[in-house]
Design a protein around this motif. Structure first.
Motif, short mmCIF file in Angstrom:
data_model
loop_
_atom_site.label_atom_id
_atom_site.label_comp_id
_atom_site.label_asym_id
_atom_site.label_seq_id
_atom_site.Cartn_x
_atom_site.Cartn_y
_atom_site.Cartn_z
N ASP A 89 0.80 -1.04 0.19
CA ASP A 89 -0.02 0.04 0.05
C ASP A 89 0.85 1.28 0.13
OD1 ASP A 89 -1.60 2.14 0.66
OD2 ASP A 89 -3.19 0.99 1.82
N LEU B 89 -4.04 -8.45 -5.87
CA LEU B 89 -3.95 -6.94 -6.63
C LEU B 89 -4.65 -6.07 -5.63
CD1 LEU B 89 -3.99 -5.21 -9.05
CD2 LEU B 89 -6.21 -6.00 -9.75
N GLY C 81 -6.53 -2.76 -5.02
CA GLY C 81 -7.47 -1.85 -5.97
C GLY C 81 -7.37 -0.40 -5.39
N PRO C 82 -7.84 0.39 -6.18
CA PRO C 82 -7.82 1.72 -5.49
C PRO C 82 -8.87 2.08 -4.46
CG PRO C 82 -9.18 1.49 -7.90
CD PRO C 82 -8.42 0.20 -7.53
N ASP C 83 -9.73 1.39 -4.37
CA ASP C 83 -10.91 1.36 -3.32
C ASP C 83 -10.20 0.60 -2.01
OD1 ASP C 83 -10.62 -1.20 -3.96
OD2 ASP C 83 -12.80 -1.48 -4.17
N TYR D 11 -7.73 -8.17 -4.29
CA TYR D 11 -8.55 -8.84 -5.10
C TYR D 11 -7.47 -10.22 -5.57
CZ TYR D 11 -11.58 -5.16 -5.96
OH TYR D 11 -12.77 -4.02 -5.76
N SER E 242 -12.80 -10.98 -3.50
CA SER E 242 -12.10 -9.64 -3.09
C SER E 242 -12.44 -9.64 -1.74
CB SER E 242 -13.11 -8.45 -3.57
OG SER E 242 -14.47 -8.52 -3.10
N TRP F 56 -6.32 -4.86 -13.64
CA TRP F 56 -7.50 -3.75 -13.84
C TRP F 56 -7.41 -3.30 -15.26
CZ3 TRP F 56 -11.01 -3.24 -10.60
CH2 TRP F 56 -10.94 -3.17 -9.42
N GLY G 60 -13.19 -0.71 -14.37
CA GLY G 60 -13.24 -1.66 -13.18
C GLY G 60 -13.34 -2.81 -13.68
N LEU H 271 -12.08 -6.48 -14.30
CA LEU H 271 -10.88 -7.61 -13.90
C LEU H 271 -10.49 -8.39 -15.07
CD1 LEU H 271 -11.52 -8.08 -10.23
CD2 LEU H 271 -9.57 -6.47 -11.14
N PRO I 166 -17.67 -5.83 -13.22
CA PRO I 166 -18.48 -5.55 -11.71
C PRO I 166 -19.95 -5.28 -11.93
CG PRO I 166 -17.22 -3.33 -12.51
CD PRO I 166 -16.89 -4.52 -13.55
N TRP J 83 -20.88 -10.05 -10.17
CA TRP J 83 -19.76 -9.82 -10.98
C TRP J 83 -20.15 -10.75 -12.23
CZ3 TRP J 83 -15.02 -6.98 -10.64
CH2 TRP J 83 -14.89 -6.17 -9.73
#
Length: 427
Positions: A230, A285, A287-289, A293, A307, A341, A345, A347, A370, A378
């Motif tokens: 991160d 992975l 994610g931006p949130d 993932y 996720s 990504w 959004g 995958l 998504p 999904w």
């Protein structure tokens, strides 16, 4: 296809091999994904069995082959680093070149992981070779076309507490440091997480620090697929292939110390239970949130994509959501790679087996779209089914190009059955 270790003696010498070969151009854009083989490995000096992912720098793609290269120290060669240069004009061929062929001694052997780039330098690992045949971390300079490449071993693993068999792709930190994991070694021989800090202005060796050693059992064991960082908090996340409460793998976090030199704090985020969540997780992975993932290679099922949503407040439980369960008719099976990504959004990933080709469970490329609204499902779609001439067994994480093209490798298949580099142009 799995790489079987050959723990025999090795010879060492320094050599750089060059080989260029013609490969097919990417097909023109169409309304459905178009597939093209960019490179067919022949199993000779150019290498064979590309397991790891590709990396792009300056418009050139770089990767590794776990075998080939011609060294007599290894039965099938000790592996290579290769470059793949796009065609100079539309409709002409891509060009492959072997930048370095491992000799199986102190320089390392069997690079099953992909490469990373930091400050114009390629960094990677070899699963075997080194001073006691427990693997290495290496650099290769310079990048770009032409010239002679210099391979430098930054660390040779000694086994025991130092760690053994680095099978995962490295991560470059904000200050040029490298982070990685070893499959085995450590105090319980269950694997380690480590960092390598570059030398200061006056030069000298890289400095290795052991960040965590796994205890096996409930703590987790065998971090095969590396870690992610991160960039905001410096927190490290990763997976163990085995261990955990059910011995089916874990997702873990490592929190940096409050003061320099202190211990990192490890926490288990998820223990895989072999229910819908799967078993034997692969790479992650971020994610931006802030969610993680990933995929699992399954046990009672054929693998999953999942996720993990971080808790709103510290100390609470991460929430796991199963995005897809593989194994339905004509679906893929056994994803061995992580996810990437794409636009909107979406995958993308690969499965090493499964697919819709008759008499060939050769693997697939798939997408996960998504849901349109929170709480929805999904949607998984198979974009390509591999068959022997196109390649089989994709095990490296895909590379998403800025122009909407997915690039990847297969460990087998192709014109010589020794693996390929491919491109899939999305509509």
């Amino acid at each position: 296809m799995k790489i079987t270790r050959s723990r025999t003696g090795f010879l060492f010498s320094s050599v750089t091999l060059w080989l260029a070969w013609a490969v097919a151009a990417i097909p023109a854009t169409a309304q459905t994904p178009e597939f093209g083989t960019l490179l067919n490995f022949t199993g000779g000096p150019d290498g064979m069995t590309p397991v790891g992912a590709l990396v792009e720098y300056g418009g050139i793609f770089y990767g590794t082959t776990a075998r080939g290269g011609g060294s007599p120290a290894c039965t099938y060669g000790c592996g290579t680093v290769f470059a793949l240069t796009p065609p100079p004009s539309p409709g002409t061929h891509w060009t492959g070149s072997t930048l370095y062929a491992f000799m199986g001694g102190n320089d390392g052997s069997t690079p099953v992981a992909g490469l990373v780039v930091g400050s114009g330098v390629l960094y990677g690992t070899t699963e075997m070779g080194g001073s006691v045949n427990r693997g290495t971390v290496f650099s290769l300079t310079p990048l770009g076309p032409g010239g002679t490449r210099q391979e430098t071993v930054l660390h040779s693993f000694a086994g025991g507490d130092d760690g053994s068999y680095p099978t995962a792709t490295l991560v470059v930190g904000s200050h040029g440091e490298l982070y990685g994991a070893t499959e085995a070694g450590g105090s319980s021989d269950a694997g380690t997480v480590f960092s390598l800090t570059p030398p200061g202005p006056d030069g000298g060796p890289w400095t290795k620090q052991l960040l965590y050693t796994f205890a096996g059992g409930a703590d987790g064991a065998n971090p095969l697929k590396g870690v992610v960082i991160d960039p905001n908090s410096g927190e490290i996340y990763g997976t163990t292939r085995k261990g955990g409460t059910q011995l089916l793998g874990t997702v873990f976090s490592l929190t940096p110390p409050a003061s320099s030199g202190g211990p990192w704090t490890k926490a288990t985020i998820h223990n895989f239970m072999n229910f819908n969540d799967g078993a034997y997780p692969n790479g992650l992975l971020l994610g931006p949130d802030g969610a993680l993932y990933g995929t699992t290679s399954g046990r009672s099922n054929e693998g999953t994509a999942f996720s993990l949503i971080p808790p709103v407040s510290p100390g609470r439980v991460w929430a796991l959501t199963v995005l897809h369960i593989f194994g339905a008719p004509n679906d893929g099976a056994l994803p061995e790679a992580g996810l990437v990504w794409g636009k909107g959004g979406v995958l993308y990933g690969t499965t090493a087996r499964g697919g819709n080709e008759v008499n060939c469970s050769c693997g697939t490329v798939f997408s996960l779209t998504p849901p349109a609204s929170p709480g929805g499902s999904w949607a998984e779609q198979v974009l390509f089914d591999f068959y022997p001439p196109s390649g089989l067994g994709p095990e490296g994480t895909l590379l998403y190009g800025g122009s909407g093209i997915l690039y990847g490798t297969t460990v087998g298949g192709g014109s010589s059955a020794y693996g390929t580099v491919f491109a899939l142009e999305l509509p």
